[in-house]
Write a protein that holds these residues in place. Structure first.
Motif, PDB file in Angstrom:
ATOM      1  N   LEU A 152     -21.628 -24.410  28.742  1.00  0.00           N
ATOM      2  CA  LEU A 152     -22.414 -25.580  28.353  1.00  0.00           C
ATOM      3  C   LEU A 152     -22.932 -26.283  29.602  1.00  0.00           C
ATOM      4  O   LEU A 152     -22.157 -26.589  30.516  1.00  0.00           O
ATOM      5  N   MET A 171     -26.611 -31.594  29.588  1.00  0.00           N
ATOM      6  CA  MET A 171     -27.131 -31.396  28.242  1.00  0.00           C
ATOM      7  C   MET A 171     -27.815 -32.663  27.713  1.00  0.00           C
ATOM      8  O   MET A 171     -27.286 -33.759  27.846  1.00  0.00           O
ATOM      9  N   ALA A 186     -25.192 -23.467  25.876  1.00  0.00           N
ATOM     10  CA  ALA A 186     -26.074 -24.595  25.561  1.00  0.00           C
ATOM     11  C   ALA A 186     -26.807 -25.000  26.824  1.00  0.00           C
ATOM     12  O   ALA A 186     -26.184 -25.161  27.884  1.00  0.00           O
ATOM     13  N   ILE A 239     -28.982 -23.971  21.728  1.00  0.00           N
ATOM     14  CA  ILE A 239     -27.605 -23.479  21.623  1.00  0.00           C
ATOM     15  C   ILE A 239     -27.668 -22.029  21.162  1.00  0.00           C
ATOM     16  O   ILE A 239     -28.281 -21.712  20.134  1.00  0.00           O
TER      17      ILE A 239
END
Length: 446
Positions: free
Chosen positions: A315, A319, A354, A375
């Motif tokens: 991730l 983000m 992500a 994602i």
């Protein structure tokens, strides 16, 4: 007829001879051997005459050569202008072809490529020197060989062919859907080249499929929503009656157990109608801006709990926050991961990535351009056959045939419906026997 120049030279020669004799010989007249002097003078006259004639010939020939040289120079200049104009036309057409966004090609009757423009080469991954002589049918997808061979032979026989739709395969394995027109060039009634112009319609076809899917889901959703509401009302009434009857019976009554089973069945029916309503209306999402990191990790871990499947997260640290209904988005993650779990019957690993992504105008995703969080959920399962990919988000479509696993076919349809209600989308890539990747695009908070 002697010309004026020859006569002038003759007279000049005679006068010159007389002058020389007067200066260097006896000057009296008549004198001894006078006939010799006359002969000398006549010789000078004749010699001067012929010199004049020769000069006239030289002058005439010089004029002819000058004229011929001027004509030749003019012809050379005209030829140079014609060659320059031809080069300019060739450069113009070459520039026009090479800068065209359409794929232009010329194919020899034996199926080998004669010429392909820049768009053709760049789309398919060829260098310029690799194109001449390359077999055209190695570029066409095997599933389209029969169809294209039929059109190819028709063109060589002189028949007209309507719009051609086929698939090219790039050097990197990408399948490119194209459509275009072709014709055949003949010289002395013999085919020498098949010329074609094709346009990449891959993204357009994807958008058309997405539009058809959305229209189909909308129509089914309207029907499903109406039925679900009516059915839900009936089940609510039944549940009320069952509860009243159950409460009216003594605790030791054997009928209570039967009524409880009926109540549970009604509750299962209400759960199913709830799925119908979610699919039809998207459940009216209550969206707010959140950082999805924790929700994503928890949803995936819960869906994989108890399975012999590892999970790897990648991730991005930066983000985007996204505008979502957390409950509905958890349902999306749960449904996708459960599909991945059921595809990996022998265990394996689920990878979740992500990252932020800027989506442009021609994105092929049927979403508005802007900033998104993408994602990707990848499994190592059996994959999805190509013929099923286009139907994977259709209601009631399921590949689970075993009684213990058979689903309702609503899980991914609900995911698709929820994503559309959120202004995002969900797509899938898969290869039979090599796993599947679902891509979820969520719009970033403004």
């Amino acid at each position: 007829m002697p010309s004026r120049t020859s006569l002038l030279y003759a007279i000049t020669g005679g006068l010159l001879a007389i002058l020389i004799h007067a200066l260097f010989f006896e000057t009296g007249w008549p004198y001894e051997n006078s006939y010799l002097h006359v002969f000398d003078i006549l010789s000078w006259i004749l010699i001067a005459f012929f010199i004049g004639r020769m000069k006239e010939g030289w002058d005439r020939r010089t004029r002819e050569l000058e004229h011929a040289n001027a004509e030749l120079q003019k012809e050379m200049e005209e030829r140079q202008k014609a060659e320059q104009a031809m080069r300019e036309r060739e450069e113009l057409f070459s520039d026009l072809f090479d800068n065209s966004r359409d794929m232009i090609q010329s194919i020899a009757p034996d199926g080998r490529i004669i010429y392909a423009n820049r768009a053709w080469r760049e789309n398919l991954g060829f260098a310029k020197n690799e194109v001449p002589g390359f077999p055209m049918f190695e570029v066409i997808h095997p599933d389209c060989h029969a169809h294209c061979m039929e059109r190819f032979e028709a063109l060589l026989s002189g028949r007209e062919v309507d719009k051609i739709e086929t698939e090219f395969v790039a050097r990197d394995g990408r399948r490119i859907m194209v459509e275009g027109k072709c014709n055949c060039k003949f010289v002395d009634n013999k085919p020498v080249a098949i010329r074609g112009i094709f346009r990449d319609v891959t993204e357009r076809r994807k958008l058309e499929i997405e539009l058809q899917k959305a229209q189909k889901l909308e129509a089914i959703g309207i029907l499903a929503g109406g039925i679900a509401h009516d059915f839900n009302n009936i089940l609510t009434g039944l549940l009320a009656v069952i509860t009243l009857v159950k409460n009216a019976l003594p605790p030791e009554s054997e009928q209570i157990e039967i009524l409880e089973e009926a109540r549970q069945s009604c509750l299962q029916g209400k759960e199913l109608t709830g799925k119908f309503i979610t699919f039809a209306e998207g459940g009216s999402p209550l969206k707010k801006c959140i950082n999805i990191r924790e929700l994503l990790q928890q949803s995936v871990e819960i869906a994989l709990r108890g399975a012999d499947i590892a999970c790897q997260f990648a991730l991005a640290a930066d983000m985007h926050e996204v505008l979502i209904d957390a409950g509905q988005m958890q349902q999306v993650f749960n449904n996708v991961v459960i599909n991945a779990r059921e595809a990996m019957v022998n265990g394996g690993e689920v990878r979740v990535r992500a990252e932020n992504q800027q989506v442009g105008e021609d994105n092929g995703l049927d979403v508005a351009p802007g900033a998104y969080l993408r994602i990707a959920i990848t499994d190592q399962g059996v994959g999805i056959p190509q013929e099923n990919l286009a139907r994977i988000f259709d209601p009631y479509f399921t590949t689970k045939r075993m009684a213990s696993q058979r689903g309702t076919g609503f899980g991914l349809a609900i995911c698709y419906s929820i994503m559309r209600k959120h202004g995002g989308t969900i797509t899938v890539e898969s290869e039979n026997g090599k796993g599947t990747t679902f891509y979820i695009y969520l719009p970033a908070c403004p």
